[in-house]
Design a protein around this motif. Structure first.
Motif, PDB file in Angstrom:
ATOM      1  N   THR A 122       5.801  10.638  11.362  1.00 24.57           N
ATOM      2  CA  THR A 122       5.425   9.626  10.376  1.00 24.57           C
ATOM      3  C   THR A 122       4.051   9.042  10.684  1.00 24.57           C
ATOM      4  O   THR A 122       3.221   8.847   9.778  1.00 24.57           O
ATOM      5  N   ASN A 163       1.325  11.544   9.748  1.00 25.58           N
ATOM      6  CA  ASN A 163       1.204  11.794   8.312  1.00 25.58           C
ATOM      7  C   ASN A 163       0.683  10.590   7.538  1.00 25.58           C
ATOM      8  O   ASN A 163       0.033  10.762   6.496  1.00 25.58           O
ATOM      9  N   ARG A 164       0.936   9.375   8.032  1.00 29.58           N
ATOM     10  CA  ARG A 164       0.675   8.200   7.201  1.00 29.58           C
ATOM     11  C   ARG A 164      -0.350   7.218   7.760  1.00 29.58           C
ATOM     12  O   ARG A 164      -0.849   6.371   7.012  1.00 29.58           O
TER      13      ARG A 164
END
Length: 304
Positions: free
Chosen positions: A167, A170-171
């Motif tokens: 996460t 990716n973010r």
């Protein structure tokens, strides 16, 4: 059937441990195309760092797992991070633009150096050392399968940290910088990304995961030794290659596959545990023959 189920449970626990180490391998390779063979020794020194932290605690705190265990995690992770940052700064950064063989040989040299340093300077490190029993005792029983609470904690930490890492990459803004550096470091630098900062952070994240693995390894097996970094490092590197070097999901799934092969083959295949390495590498070779980039890896792109 009960024996098979027990071995499958043991394989999942073994895979969870390997996954925490394999993530460091796959992240470093994904960013700077370096196979950091010394990462297994980072895992090893973290375990000794946790043991040293426990040894230095007052007797009253040693008797309180709620205090001793978090402090052991902090001590082990700090040691792992310091070793990883020094290793990146003085061993790998000067060779960043050198031919690939140079940093690979350097990684092997750093691995041997760390192992021998612990052997020479840590008291009684030439033999197995008992690990403090500060982890939850008892078992989780599901039918005929018994899983220690330490094993359950190891699986939860491994899967949870892998999800958090995926996460984050990716973010988050730094995660985008990591992906940009992995894809094209020169263009990323032109866009304002600091490659040195990205690479150092990559080593730090890998060291934190290895630090958690080192403490959990000692708690699960109740002893540690200086050879454990090399042995588990080989498994972790194999898992990263099997899943696809550079893929976080691939490293985790590859690690669980390796763990299951190791325990099931050790129980049922000819030669038992003496030949579990053989069956692991047989599976690896078969996968690479038909899919050289690994299960979840992408074919290597040649930059113009």
């Amino acid at each position: 059937m009960s024996v098979l189920l027990q071995q499958l449970a043991n394989g999942v626990i073994q895979g969870a441990l390997i996954a925490l180490i394999a993530l460091g391998y796959t992240m470093v390779y994904g960013i700077i195309q370096l196979i950091n063979f010394a990462h297994g020794e980072v895992f090893m020194v973290a375990s000794y760092g946790g043991l040293a932290t426990f040894t230095l605690l007052p007797d009253d705190l040693k008797k309180s797992p709620a205090v001793a265990l978090p402090l052991m995690f902090v001590g082990g992770i700090v040691v792992a991070v310091v070793v990883a940052v020094i290793m990146e700064r003085f061993a790998y950064r000067p060779l960043r633009n050198a031919p690939r063989l140079a940093p690979l040989i350097t990684a092997l040299g750093v691995s041997v150096f760390l192992q021998e340093a612990v052997r020479v300077f840590y008291p009684n490190a030439k033999s197995n050392l008992p690990y403090p029993k500060v982890f939850p005792e008892g078992n989780l029983t599901i039918g005929s399968v018994n899983i220690s609470w330490t094993g359950v904690l190891l699986v939860v930490l491994s899967v949870g940290l892998a999800i958090i890492l995926q996460t984050y990459i990716n973010r988050s803004r730094m995660g985008r910088a990591m992906r940009a550096t992995a894809q094209d470091p020169d263009t990323a630098k032109l866009m304002g990304v600091n490659p040195d900062r990205v690479i150092v952070l990559t080593f730090i994240i890998g060291a934190v995961l290895a630090g958690v693995a080192g403490i959990m390894f000692g708690g699960y097996l109740n002893n540690i030794n200086i050879d454990m970094g090399f042995q588990n490092g080989i498994f972790a590197f194999t898992a990263a290659v099997l899943g696809g070097v550079g893929s976080i999901r691939g490293a985790v799934i590859g690690a669980f596959i390796i763990g299951l092969i190791k325990t099931v083959a050790g129980q049922y295949m000819p030669g038992g545990t003496q030949y579990d390495y053989v069956w692991i590498f047989v599976v690896l070779i078969l996968v690479l023959v038909f899919r050289p980039q690994g299960l979840f890896g992408e074919p290597e792109r040649v930059r113009a």
